[in-house]
Design an enzyme around this catalytic site. Structure first.
Site, PDB file in Angstrom:
ATOM      1  N   CYS A 133      40.060  41.155  31.852  1.00 57.59           N
ATOM      2  CA  CYS A 133      40.881  41.432  33.037  1.00 57.59           C
ATOM      3  C   CYS A 133      40.621  40.380  34.116  1.00 57.59           C
ATOM      4  O   CYS A 133      39.488  40.194  34.561  1.00 57.59           O
ATOM      5  CB  CYS A 133      40.565  42.829  33.561  1.00 57.59           C
ATOM      6  N   ASN A 170      53.138  47.631  42.543  1.00 60.99           N
ATOM      7  CA  ASN A 170      54.051  47.500  41.413  1.00 60.99           C
ATOM      8  C   ASN A 170      53.459  48.281  40.234  1.00 60.99           C
ATOM      9  O   ASN A 170      52.269  48.127  39.922  1.00 60.99           O
ATOM     10  CB  ASN A 170      54.225  46.027  41.037  1.00 60.99           C
ATOM     11  N   HIS A 206      46.403  47.367  41.921  1.00 63.36           N
ATOM     12  CA  HIS A 206      46.263  46.616  43.173  1.00 63.36           C
ATOM     13  C   HIS A 206      47.393  46.945  44.123  1.00 63.36           C
ATOM     14  O   HIS A 206      48.526  47.192  43.713  1.00 63.36           O
ATOM     15  CB  HIS A 206      46.222  45.101  42.919  1.00 63.36           C
TER      16      HIS A 206
HETATM   17  P1  5GP Z   1      51.729  42.131  40.308  1.00 66.89           P
HETATM   18  O1  5GP Z   1      52.983  41.402  39.940  1.00 66.89           O
HETATM   19  O2  5GP Z   1      50.908  42.479  39.080  1.00 66.89           O
HETATM   20  O3  5GP Z   1      51.958  43.316  41.200  1.00 66.89           O
HETATM   21  O4  5GP Z   1      50.890  41.147  41.207  1.00 66.89           O
HETATM   22  C1  5GP Z   1      49.947  40.254  40.713  1.00 66.89           C
HETATM   23  C2  5GP Z   1      49.687  39.254  41.798  1.00 66.89           C
HETATM   24  O5  5GP Z   1      48.499  38.554  41.456  1.00 66.89           O
HETATM   25  C3  5GP Z   1      50.790  38.205  41.960  1.00 66.89           C
HETATM   26  O6  5GP Z   1      51.324  38.272  43.286  1.00 66.89           O
HETATM   27  C4  5GP Z   1      50.092  36.879  41.676  1.00 66.89           C
HETATM   28  O7  5GP Z   1      50.514  35.837  42.523  1.00 66.89           O
HETATM   29  C5  5GP Z   1      48.627  37.231  41.892  1.00 66.89           C
HETATM   30  N1  5GP Z   1      47.709  36.439  41.089  1.00 66.89           N
HETATM   31  C6  5GP Z   1      47.820  36.158  39.770  1.00 66.89           C
HETATM   32  N2  5GP Z   1      46.772  35.430  39.353  1.00 66.89           N
HETATM   33  C7  5GP Z   1      45.968  35.252  40.447  1.00 66.89           C
HETATM   34  C8  5GP Z   1      44.716  34.578  40.631  1.00 66.89           C
HETATM   35  O8  5GP Z   1      44.117  33.994  39.730  1.00 66.89           O
HETATM   36  N3  5GP Z   1      44.192  34.594  41.884  1.00 66.89           N
HETATM   37  C9  5GP Z   1      44.817  35.234  42.931  1.00 66.89           C
HETATM   38  N4  5GP Z   1      44.220  35.184  44.110  1.00 66.89           N
HETATM   39  N5  5GP Z   1      45.999  35.887  42.776  1.00 66.89           N
HETATM   40  C10 5GP Z   1      46.565  35.901  41.547  1.00 66.89           C
HETATM   41 ZN    ZN Z   2      40.091  44.975  35.771  1.00 69.10          ZN
END
Ligand code: 5GP
Ligand code: ZN
Length: 110
Positions: free
Chosen positions: A5, A86, A99
């Site tokens: 993860c 989301n 998150h």
């Molecule tokens: P989701 O689409 O799952 O709700 O949001 C995941 C978020 O994680 C996205 O906005 C994406 O930009 C962010 N994200 C993905 N990989 C990384 C990472 O390695 N570091 C950080 N700080 N954010 C990440």
């Molecule tokens: Zn996790």
């Protein structure tokens, strides 16, 4: 810690992040691809894949309490902000560790 993860690796410090806040329950850091001038992710330290999987109401309460604390007191988003979770693929979830997104710093369009 769930080994594969991304966010568990960020909590562990195995992947660097721009940390905003941490306590015993949650970790918060700036999103790598910000969709607003301020875009912070708040995650429980416990690995929970998605909101649907969480039956721990105390943890959900703590998560929301920390979200408002981080947004109001740490990030000082005095004009207001948006909180988004989301949920699964249809909701746009890409990282399967629960998150909350905090978005702010400009007037959000919708
Ligand atoms: P989701 O689409 O799952 O709700 O949001 C995941 C978020 O994680 C996205 O906005 C994406 O930009 C962010 N994200 C993905 N990989 C990384 C990472 O390695 N570091 C950080 N700080 N954010 C990440
Ligand atoms: Zn996790």
């Amino acid at each position: 810690m769930t080994t594969n993860c991304l966010f568990c690796k960020i909590i562990a410090g195995d992947i660097p992040s721009n940390k905003v806040y941490e306590d015993k329950d949650v970790f918060a850091f700036h999103d790598i691809h910000p969709k607003a001038p301020t875009h912070v992710l708040v995650i429980p330290k416990q690995h929970i894949a998605t909101l649907t999987d969480c039956d721990d109401n105390a943890l959900l309460g703590a998560l929301m309490d920390r979200v408002r604390h981080i947004a109001d007191d740490e990030l000082k988003l005095a004009a207001g902000y948006r909180v988004i979770i989301n949920v699964r693929e249809g909701g746009g979830q890409e990282v399967f560790h629960l998150h909350a997104h905090i978005l702010g710093g400009k007037k959000l369009p919708f």
